[in-house]
Design a protein around this motif. Structure first.
Motif, PDB file in Angstrom:
ATOM      1  N   TYR A  15       4.939   8.057  -3.310  1.00 34.09           N
ATOM      2  CA  TYR A  15       6.310   9.047  -2.957  1.00 34.09           C
ATOM      3  C   TYR A  15       7.378   9.072  -3.642  1.00 34.09           C
ATOM      4  CZ  TYR A  15       4.399  11.650   0.979  1.00 34.09           C
ATOM      5  OH  TYR A  15       2.977  13.021   1.914  1.00 34.09           O
ATOM      6  N   ILE A  16       7.313  10.073  -4.360  1.00 40.27           N
ATOM      7  CA  ILE A  16       8.321   9.656  -5.666  1.00 40.27           C
ATOM      8  C   ILE A  16       9.638  11.077  -5.066  1.00 40.27           C
ATOM      9  CG2 ILE A  16       9.646  10.215  -7.921  1.00 40.27           C
ATOM     10  CD1 ILE A  16       6.470   9.767  -9.407  1.00 40.27           C
ATOM     11  N   VAL A  17      11.072   9.891  -4.173  1.00 39.87           N
ATOM     12  CA  VAL A  17      11.763  11.157  -3.487  1.00 39.87           C
ATOM     13  C   VAL A  17      13.496  11.535  -4.755  1.00 39.87           C
ATOM     14  CG1 VAL A  17      13.717  10.574  -2.025  1.00 39.87           C
ATOM     15  CG2 VAL A  17      10.663   9.841  -1.054  1.00 39.87           C
ATOM     16  N   ASN A  18      13.419  12.486  -4.365  1.00 37.90           N
ATOM     17  CA  ASN A  18      14.284  13.211  -5.333  1.00 37.90           C
ATOM     18  C   ASN A  18      15.111  14.287  -5.049  1.00 37.90           C
ATOM     19  OD1 ASN A  18      15.848  14.450  -7.571  1.00 37.90           O
ATOM     20  ND2 ASN A  18      14.335  15.058  -8.779  1.00 37.90           N
ATOM     21  N   GLU A  19      15.967  14.699  -4.751  1.00 38.53           N
ATOM     22  CA  GLU A  19      17.435  15.526  -4.289  1.00 38.53           C
ATOM     23  C   GLU A  19      17.845  16.649  -4.601  1.00 38.53           C
ATOM     24  OE1 GLU A  19      20.822  13.573  -2.911  1.00 38.53           O
ATOM     25  OE2 GLU A  19      21.758  13.258  -5.564  1.00 38.53           O
ATOM     26  N   ILE A  20      17.882  16.987  -3.981  1.00 39.78           N
ATOM     27  CA  ILE A  20      18.009  18.834  -4.260  1.00 39.78           C
ATOM     28  C   ILE A  20      19.975  18.596  -4.381  1.00 39.78           C
ATOM     29  CG2 ILE A  20      19.567  20.903  -3.041  1.00 39.78           C
ATOM     30  CD1 ILE A  20      17.530  21.399  -1.214  1.00 39.78           C
ATOM     31  N   ASP A  43       0.744  -1.028   0.419  1.00 38.35           N
ATOM     32  CA  ASP A  43      -0.354  -0.039  -0.087  1.00 38.35           C
ATOM     33  C   ASP A  43       0.980   1.411  -0.241  1.00 38.35           C
ATOM     34  OD1 ASP A  43      -2.399  -1.232   0.104  1.00 38.35           O
ATOM     35  OD2 ASP A  43      -2.950  -1.454   2.020  1.00 38.35           O
ATOM     36  N   ARG A  44       2.094   1.429   1.004  1.00 46.61           N
ATOM     37  CA  ARG A  44       2.336   2.374   1.155  1.00 46.61           C
ATOM     38  C   ARG A  44       3.725   2.375   0.241  1.00 46.61           C
ATOM     39  NH1 ARG A  44       0.729   5.067   5.302  1.00 46.61           N
ATOM     40  NH2 ARG A  44       2.136   6.018   5.701  1.00 46.61           N
ATOM     41  N   VAL A  45       4.053   2.902  -1.217  1.00 50.30           N
ATOM     42  CA  VAL A  45       5.545   2.597  -1.781  1.00 50.30           C
ATOM     43  C   VAL A  45       6.073   4.118  -2.379  1.00 50.30           C
ATOM     44  CG1 VAL A  45       5.709   2.196  -4.384  1.00 50.30           C
ATOM     45  CG2 VAL A  45       4.187   1.230  -3.054  1.00 50.30           C
ATOM     46  N   VAL A  46       7.423   4.128  -1.825  1.00 51.07           N
ATOM     47  CA  VAL A  46       8.563   4.979  -2.329  1.00 51.07           C
ATOM     48  C   VAL A  46       8.964   4.309  -3.833  1.00 51.07           C
ATOM     49  CG1 VAL A  46      10.105   6.048  -1.234  1.00 51.07           C
ATOM     50  CG2 VAL A  46       8.514   5.574   0.361  1.00 51.07           C
ATOM     51  N   ILE A  47       9.003   5.495  -4.616  1.00 51.14           N
ATOM     52  CA  ILE A  47       9.802   5.831  -5.364  1.00 51.14           C
ATOM     53  C   ILE A  47      11.063   6.450  -6.169  1.00 51.14           C
ATOM     54  CG2 ILE A  47      10.159   5.267  -8.210  1.00 51.14           C
ATOM     55  CD1 ILE A  47       6.878   5.574  -7.665  1.00 51.14           C
ATOM     56  N   ASN A  48      12.286   6.127  -5.686  1.00 51.35           N
ATOM     57  CA  ASN A  48      13.730   6.895  -6.376  1.00 51.35           C
ATOM     58  C   ASN A  48      13.464   7.900  -7.301  1.00 51.35           C
ATOM     59  OD1 ASN A  48      15.836   7.920  -6.319  1.00 51.35           O
ATOM     60  ND2 ASN A  48      17.440   6.450  -6.908  1.00 51.35           N
ATOM     61  N   GLY A  49      13.587   8.703  -6.995  1.00 48.96           N
ATOM     62  CA  GLY A  49      13.428  10.092  -8.345  1.00 48.96           C
ATOM     63  C   GLY A  49      14.208  10.778  -8.775  1.00 48.96           C
ATOM     64  N   THR A  50      15.645  10.396  -7.778  1.00 53.16           N
ATOM     65  CA  THR A  50      16.645  10.964  -7.648  1.00 53.16           C
ATOM     66  C   THR A  50      17.657  11.232  -9.149  1.00 53.16           C
ATOM     67  OG1 THR A  50      17.715  10.396  -5.974  1.00 53.16           O
ATOM     68  CG2 THR A  50      19.164  11.733  -7.314  1.00 53.16           C
ATOM     69  N   GLN A  51      17.907  12.057  -9.929  1.00 53.43           N
ATOM     70  CA  GLN A  51      17.936  12.449 -11.751  1.00 53.43           C
ATOM     71  C   GLN A  51      19.102  11.553 -11.935  1.00 53.43           C
ATOM     72  OE1 GLN A  51      18.197  16.603 -13.659  1.00 53.43           O
ATOM     73  NE2 GLN A  51      17.027  17.705 -11.718  1.00 53.43           N
ATOM     74  N   GLN A  52      18.883  10.324 -12.562  1.00 49.36           N
ATOM     75  CA  GLN A  52      20.071   9.293 -12.552  1.00 49.36           C
ATOM     76  C   GLN A  52      19.093   8.716 -14.244  1.00 49.36           C
ATOM     77  OE1 GLN A  52      19.815   6.202 -10.002  1.00 49.36           O
ATOM     78  NE2 GLN A  52      21.387   7.131  -9.126  1.00 49.36           N
ATOM     79  N   GLU A  53      20.242   8.502 -15.182  1.00 49.07           N
ATOM     80  CA  GLU A  53      19.929   8.068 -16.452  1.00 49.07           C
ATOM     81  C   GLU A  53      18.669   6.610 -16.890  1.00 49.07           C
ATOM     82  OE1 GLU A  53      21.709   5.652 -20.780  1.00 49.07           O
ATOM     83  OE2 GLU A  53      23.399   6.129 -18.277  1.00 49.07           O
ATOM     84  N   GLN A  54      18.312   6.167 -15.357  1.00 47.11           N
ATOM     85  CA  GLN A  54      17.115   5.216 -15.634  1.00 47.11           C
ATOM     86  C   GLN A  54      15.859   5.838 -14.627  1.00 47.11           C
ATOM     87  OE1 GLN A  54      20.198   5.072 -14.027  1.00 47.11           O
ATOM     88  NE2 GLN A  54      19.774   4.013 -11.760  1.00 47.11           N
ATOM     89  N   THR A  55      16.340   7.498 -14.790  1.00 39.44           N
ATOM     90  CA  THR A  55      14.551   7.114 -13.210  1.00 39.44           C
ATOM     91  C   THR A  55      13.574   7.680 -14.103  1.00 39.44           C
ATOM     92  OG1 THR A  55      15.913   8.522 -11.714  1.00 39.44           O
ATOM     93  CG2 THR A  55      14.318   9.321 -12.043  1.00 39.44           C
ATOM     94  N   PRO A  56      13.631   8.294 -15.748  1.00 37.23           N
ATOM     95  CA  PRO A  56      12.145   8.502 -15.665  1.00 37.23           C
ATOM     96  C   PRO A  56      11.768   6.585 -16.174  1.00 37.23           C
ATOM     97  CG  PRO A  56      13.398   9.755 -16.981  1.00 37.23           C
ATOM     98  CD  PRO A  56      14.582   8.657 -15.970  1.00 37.23           C
ATOM     99  N   PHE A  57      12.315   5.702 -17.097  1.00 32.33           N
ATOM    100  CA  PHE A  57      12.190   4.105 -16.588  1.00 32.33           C
ATOM    101  C   PHE A  57      11.232   3.437 -15.318  1.00 32.33           C
ATOM    102  CE2 PHE A  57      13.278  -0.487 -16.708  1.00 32.33           C
ATOM    103  CZ  PHE A  57      12.449  -0.929 -17.952  1.00 32.33           C
ATOM    104  N   VAL A  58      12.448   3.777 -14.472  1.00 31.28           N
ATOM    105  CA  VAL A  58      12.139   3.300 -12.474  1.00 31.28           C
ATOM    106  C   VAL A  58      10.676   4.094 -12.381  1.00 31.28           C
ATOM    107  CG1 VAL A  58      12.503   3.504 -10.594  1.00 31.28           C
ATOM    108  CG2 VAL A  58      14.100   3.037 -12.613  1.00 31.28           C
ATOM    109  N   ILE A  59       9.947   5.096 -12.605  1.00 29.92           N
ATOM    110  CA  ILE A  59       9.292   5.962 -12.108  1.00 29.92           C
ATOM    111  C   ILE A  59       8.517   5.401 -12.848  1.00 29.92           C
ATOM    112  CG2 ILE A  59       8.007   8.030 -11.735  1.00 29.92           C
ATOM    113  CD1 ILE A  59      10.223   9.803 -11.834  1.00 29.92           C
ATOM    114  N   GLN A  60       8.387   5.430 -14.231  1.00 31.19           N
ATOM    115  CA  GLN A  60       7.214   4.438 -15.247  1.00 31.19           C
ATOM    116  C   GLN A  60       7.279   3.633 -14.706  1.00 31.19           C
ATOM    117  OE1 GLN A  60       7.965   3.805 -19.162  1.00 31.19           O
ATOM    118  NE2 GLN A  60       7.065   2.678 -19.330  1.00 31.19           N
ATOM    119  N   LYS A  61       7.152   2.085 -15.163  1.00 28.25           N
ATOM    120  CA  LYS A  61       7.532   0.726 -14.274  1.00 28.25           C
ATOM    121  C   LYS A  61       6.845   0.580 -13.018  1.00 28.25           C
ATOM    122  CE  LYS A  61       8.831  -1.159 -18.152  1.00 28.25           C
ATOM    123  NZ  LYS A  61       7.410  -1.692 -18.747  1.00 28.25           N
TER     124      LYS A  61
END
Length: 276
Positions: A164-169, A132-150
Motif C-alpha cells: 500500500y502507498i498511503v497518501n493524505e488529503i 510480505d505486507r509493506v506500507v510506503i509513505n506517499g504523502t506529498q513531500q520533496e523526497q516522496t518520488p525517491f522513497v516510493i522508487q526505493k
C-alpha cells in the motif's frame, strides 16, 4: 540497492535474531556485512560473537567487526560514514514512552544523524521471513518520488505480496470548503476531487517506475500524515513501513513532537527510513 550493510550489536537477547535478519538482507542484496559494537571488548564477547556467526553460516574471520568505546550513537554513525555503509540495521523498542522522548534514545539519534538508510527491527526473528505486507509513505513531500522508487525496489527484491502507498488529503483545502456556506453535495464533491488529486499524484510517480509484477494499492487518508500512516500500518498488520528522512530539525522541533516523531515514539512495525 545496498552494497554494504552494517548491523549494530549490543549483545542483548535479540542479538542472535538480528544477526539472522542481517544475513537474510545480505543475501537478498548481495551486500557485504559489517558488525558494529560500542562497548567492552573481551575474549568472552568475541567468542560469543564467533559462535553466533558460525552457528548461522557466517565466518567470523571474513566479517569485519568494529569495536568502539564512547557515545553509542556517535560511534555507530561515525563507523557507518567511514565504512561507506548503505544500510544500517538495528533493533528498537516498540514503545519508547514519554520520558525517553525527552532524554532522547540511541535509535532516534541514529535515525536523525546517519547519512545512510536505517532499518529498525522491532521483532527480529531467528528464522527470518520476507516482509510480505509493506506500507510506503506517499504523502506529498520533496523526497516522496525517491522513497516510493526505493521502496518498490525493496519490495521487488524481497518479493512482497501486498503493498500500500498511503497518501493524505490536504486538509486545509477541505477545511476551507467546509468552513464556507457550501452544502453537503459541494463538500462531498470537493472531497472526491481532493482524493482524486492525491491518487493522481501517486499514479504519476508510479508511471516512472519499473514495478515488475508487484500489485500496488493506493490508500488516501485525512489527518496528520504520520499518525494516519502509523495507524494504517497497524490496521493493515504491516511487516514493514517505509518512509523518507525529514532532514535536520531545529531546536523547537526537538522539543515538540514532529511528524516522524509520531512514528518513532510508538513504532507500528519494522521501520525503514530511506535516505539519499
Amino acid at each position: 540497492m545496498f552494497s554494504k550493510i552494517a548491523l549494530a550489536i549490543a549483545f542483548s537477547p535479540t542479538t542472535e535474531s538480528l544477526i539472522c535478519e542481517a544475513k537474510r538482507l545480505k543475501n537478498i542484496f548481495g551486500a557485504s556485512l559489517l558488525l558494529i559494537h560500542v562497548g567492552e571488548k573481551n575474549p568472552v564477547l568475541e567468542e560469543t560473537l564467533r559462535g553466533l556467526l558460525n552457528k548461522h553460516g557466517l565466518s567470523y574471520s571474513k566479517i569485519k567487526t568494529i569495536w568502539e568505546k564512547g557515545n553509542p550513537a556517535k560511534k555507530i554513525i561515525q563507523a557507518c560514514n567511514e565504512e561507506n555503509v548503505d544500510l544500517l540495521v538495528a533493533g528498537a523498542l516498540k514503545t519508547e514512552g514519554f520520558f525517553k522522548y525527552y532524554i532522547g534514545s540511541i535509535a532516534r539519534k541514529i535515525i536523525r544523524k546517519s547519512k545512510c538508510s536505517v532499518l529498525m527491527l522491532v521483532e527480529p526473528l531467528e528464522i527470518p521471513t520476507s516482509f510480505d505486507r509493506v506500507v510506503i509513505n506517499g504523502t506529498q513531500q520533496e523526497q516522496t518520488p525517491f522513497v516510493i522508487q526505493k521502496g518498490l525496489e525493496w519490495c521487488k527484491m524481497d518479493h512482497a505480496k501486498q503493498i500500500y502507498i498511503v497518501n493524505e488529503i490536504k486538509m486545509y483545502g477541505f477545511q476551507m470548503v467546509t468552513a464556507g456556506e457550501g452544502g453537503e453535495e459541494e463538500i462531498s464533491n470537493t472531497r472526491r476531487k481532493l482524493i482524486s488529486e492525491e491518487i493522481t499524484y501517486v499514479e504519476n510517480i508510479l508511471k516512472t517506475i519499473d514495478k515488475g509484477d508487484l500489485k500496488i494499492n493506493i490508500k488516501i487518508t485525512s489527518g496528520k500524515w504520520a499518525f494516519e500512516l502509523a495507524r494504517f500500518a497497524v490496521d493493515f498488520k504491516a511487516d514493514l513501513l517505509i518512509v523518507g528522512d525529514e532532514g535536520k530539525l531545529g531546536f523547537l522541533d526537538r522539543l515538540f513532537p514532529h511528524d516522524l516523531e509520531d512514528i518513532l515514539n510508538d513504532l507500528p512495525c519494522n521501520l525503514l527510513i530511506v535516505k539519499k
